[in-house]
Each structure stands twice: as structure tokens, then as C-alpha cells.
Scaffold this active site. Structure first.
Site, PDB file in Angstrom:
ATOM      1  N   GLU A  40      59.657 103.490  49.518  1.00  0.00           N
ATOM      2  CA  GLU A  40      58.931 102.277  49.123  1.00  0.00           C
ATOM      3  C   GLU A  40      59.142 101.953  47.652  1.00  0.00           C
ATOM      4  O   GLU A  40      59.273 100.799  47.276  1.00  0.00           O
ATOM      5  CB  GLU A  40      57.429 102.415  49.426  1.00  0.00           C
ATOM      6  N   TYR A 123      49.854  98.485  47.559  1.00  0.00           N
ATOM      7  CA  TYR A 123      50.859  98.380  48.608  1.00  0.00           C
ATOM      8  C   TYR A 123      51.429  99.758  48.970  1.00  0.00           C
ATOM      9  O   TYR A 123      51.474 100.144  50.139  1.00  0.00           O
ATOM     10  CB  TYR A 123      51.991  97.439  48.161  1.00  0.00           C
ATOM     11  N   ASP A 141      52.816  93.346  50.843  1.00  0.00           N
ATOM     12  CA  ASP A 141      53.826  93.039  49.822  1.00  0.00           C
ATOM     13  C   ASP A 141      54.217  91.562  49.932  1.00  0.00           C
ATOM     14  O   ASP A 141      53.587  90.805  50.690  1.00  0.00           O
ATOM     15  CB  ASP A 141      55.045  93.966  49.974  1.00  0.00           C
TER      16      ASP A 141
END
Ligand code: SF4
Length: 358
Positions: A40, A123, A141
Site C-alpha cells: 500500500e 487509508y 483512497d
């Protein structure tokens, strides 16, 4: 502004679609918390296809949180080279050290505790909690915001924190308890491959097209609403590649600001002619043995653009130490062949790196 967006009915068709269309990714093979976290952070700045190679190289060298916590910074920067946003790599390591200290090297299975770690925002905490630990938590996001604003035919400004919060609450309300990670990934994936940015979304392939208010109203290409981006500031620079014999001169950038603490070729601000460059060096007591123009380069950061001219400047060995300190106080001379192997040189300088003669 209402408290929540009405997105009931989205979860089921979306998860069904995801089951059939899920793309294979290296970090999905064994979605450990570390793998999810690292992927991520990398994907915040890099396209999926490009991130795969970085991810695999990183995981091979640093297979777990403890390895990340213990790697020397220079090597970490080298592994991150090309990904940009080097502070993200530094924050990864800061967080890894805390995870070793507090949790014996295992990321906590708790959204709020994850949020306490450097570089982990809502997030990323939501992605780790939901994908790796199957905890219902929102992971909102830019992809998710775009999909939902189009789906709702909503003109709220997605750059506003209140809109993000409201979206998180809305996702939280409908997230399936038995597959929160799949739901979050499905939303992101829809945004990446179907409800795509910058152009027409592929509504004909969309599992929620029937109920999508944006598609029905024909407004999908106008959404989401975000403020106009400010024009990037242009900085002109003159890059100087100093060579003495087989060695190249590099220096560390300041500890704060853009590309903080990374290695660079020395530079002067503005675009200097060859004559101006020679004069500047002469004033500092340096008499170049040779100087030649290099091809110009350009690098775009999020808020700034560097427009760079460059010169290759040959320095006599007897001037390489004391005299050169007047020009670049902390210059480090390194063998040409070691430069790329040993030092992380930011991508911004790669077009000049390639012009160093063999
Ligand atoms: Fe996006 Fe089109 Fe699907 Fe609506 S129907 S969510 S606009 S891809």
C-alpha cells in the site's frame, strides 16, 4: 452536509464481481500485514505494474518487519531508489522499529494502534486491518472517492477532509463483516480498472452500472469534483558533474525539504552559461581541466518542476580535495563504477547519471 452517503446495495454486486475479476498481485499471494502495508505504501506513488518489481526485490531482501527495522538506511534508500517520496521509506523503517519494540515485530491487529505508527494514515490502517486481519475498517483512497461520487452523482469536493470522513462512515456502514478486505479491495479495483480516472469510465463493464446515479444522469465524466490544481513552481538549476580521473563528486542534500538527506550531483540555482560556470568556479579557486555541456533534464515533483542544464567538469587531482571544498564543502569522491551500486541517486538526476562517460 448529511452524515452519511446512501450506498446500500453496492456491496453484494461489487464483491461478486471482485471474486471473478480479482487480478493476481504478488502481495495478494500471502496477504500478511507486512505485505499489505508495504504494497500500500508503494502503491501510493507508483502504478501497479511498476510497483511489482520493486515490491519483489524489497521483500526478497527484507522479508519481514524485523529485517526492515534493522537494515542500514543507505541500503534502504537504495532499495527504494526510483520510487520517489523517500520519506515514505524512512517512515516505514521508523514504524518497523516501533513495531519490533512494542509488538515483537508483528503489526497490531487494531485500527487505532496502526494509526499511531509513522506514515500510516486512515487509508493504510484500514487496508491492513481489513485485508490482513479481516477487521471491518474503511480504506478510502482516491479511487474509492471517485467511484462513490460517480455512483452517487454527487458534487461534493473530494479534497475536503469532511467528505473523506463521511465516505469512511458510509463504507463502514455497509462493509460486509465476513469479507471486509475483499470489499475494500473490490472498491479500489473497480476504481483502478473500470471506473478509471482521467477520461471515460468503462460503464459497460461495471457491476453496479444499473444503480449508478452518475451513469444514469450522464455526469460520470464530470465527477469527482476537486479544486483546480495550482500550477507547479519551476526551479531552474545547473547541475555540475565533477570528475577527477575515475571518480565522481557527489554530496548529500540537506536533512529537510525535497529529497532530504539523499545523494545528488552538486548544483547551482539558475541556468548558467558555460562561461558563467567557469567564472563561478574560478572565483572559488577552481580551474577546470575541461568542461562540456550535457543534455538538459527535467524532473516533475508534485509541487515543483526542476528544469536542469548540466556540465561535466573535469578537475585536476590536486584540486579535488581542498580547493573543491570551497565549491562543495562536503563533496564525496566515489569511483564511477561504484556510484550506482553503492549510492541511492534520486531519479531526478538519472538523466545526468547516464551521461557520465565510461
Ligand atoms: Fe463508475 Fe460507470 Fe460504474 Fe458508475 S457505472 S460506478 S460511473 S464505471
Amino acid at each position: 452536509m448529511q452524515d452519511i452517503y446512501e450506498i446500500d446495495g453496492l456491496a453484494e454486486p461489487l464483491c461478486r464481481w471482485y471474486q471473478k475479476n480479482k487480478r493476481s498481485m504478488p502481495w495478494r499471494e500471502a496477504a500478511t500485514p507486512y505485505h499489505v502495508w508495504l504494497s500500500e505504501i508503494m502503491l501510493q506513488q507508483t502504478r501497479i505494474e511498476a510497483a511489482k518489481a520493486y515490491y519483489e526485490r524489497f521483500i526478497e531482501r527484507l522479508p519481514d518487519v524485523k529485517a526492515l527495522a534493522g537494515v542500514p538506511e543507505e541500503e534502504l534508500m537504495k532499495l527504494w531508489e526510483g520510487l520517489g517520496y523517500y520519506n515514505r521509506a524512512r517512515n516505514l523503517q521508523k514504524a518497523a522499529k516501533l513495531v519490533v519494540e512494542r509488538y515483537d515485530g508483528v503489526l497490531p491487529a487494531d485500527y487505532d494502534l496502526l494509526l499511531e505508527l509513522p506514515g500510516i494514515g486512515n487509508y493504510t490502517a484500514g487496508a491492513i486491518a481489513s485485508i490482513a486481519y479481516h477487521i471491518p475498517a474503511p480504506a478510502v483512497d482516491g479511487n474509492v472517492l471517485r467511484v462513490l461520487m460517480r455512483y452517487l452523482n454527487c458534487r461534493d469536493d473530494i479534497s475536503k477532509a469532511a467528505v473523506r470522513k463521511k465516505t469512511e462512515r458510509s463504507v463502514m456502514k455497509i462493509i460486509p463483516e465476513d469479507k471486509p478486505g475483499d470489499f475494500n479491495e473490490a472498491l479500489m479495483e473497480l476504481g483502478e480498472v473500470v471506473c478509471i480516472p482521467n477520461g471515460a469510465p468503462l460503464c459497460g463493464q461495471c457491476p453496479v452500472a444499473e444503480t449508478c446515479q452518475g451513469r444514469i444522469a450522464g455526469t460520470q465524466t464530470e465527477l469527482p469534483v476537486k479544486p483546480e490544481k495550482k500550477a507547479r513552481r519551476v526551479e531552474k538549476k545547473t547541475i555540475l558533474i565533477f570528475l577527477t580521473g575515475e571518480r565522481v563528486g557527489i554530496a548529500r542534500r540537506p536533512e529537510t525539504g525535497l529529497l532530504a538527506g539523499l545523494w545528488e550531483f552538486p548544483s547551482l540555482s539558475g541556468h548558467l552559461t558555460m562561461k558563467q560556470t567557469e567564472e563561478y568556479l574560478k572565483q572559488k579557486g577552481v580551474q577546470p581541466a575541461g568542461i562540456r555541456r550535457l543534455k538538459s533534464g527535467r524532473h516533475i515533483f508534485s509541487h515543483v518542476e526542476w528544469h536542469m542544464k548540466g556540465y561535466l567538469v573535469e578537475i585536476m587531482p590536486e584540486q579535488a580535495q581542498d580547493t573543491m571544498q570551497e565549491v562543495v564543502p562536503d563533496i564525496v569522491w566515489t569511483e564511477k563504477e561504484n556510484l550506482s551500486k553503492q549510492y541511492a541517486i534520486p531519479v531526478a538526476f538519472h538523466s545526468f547519471l547516464k551521461q557520465i562517460p565510461d
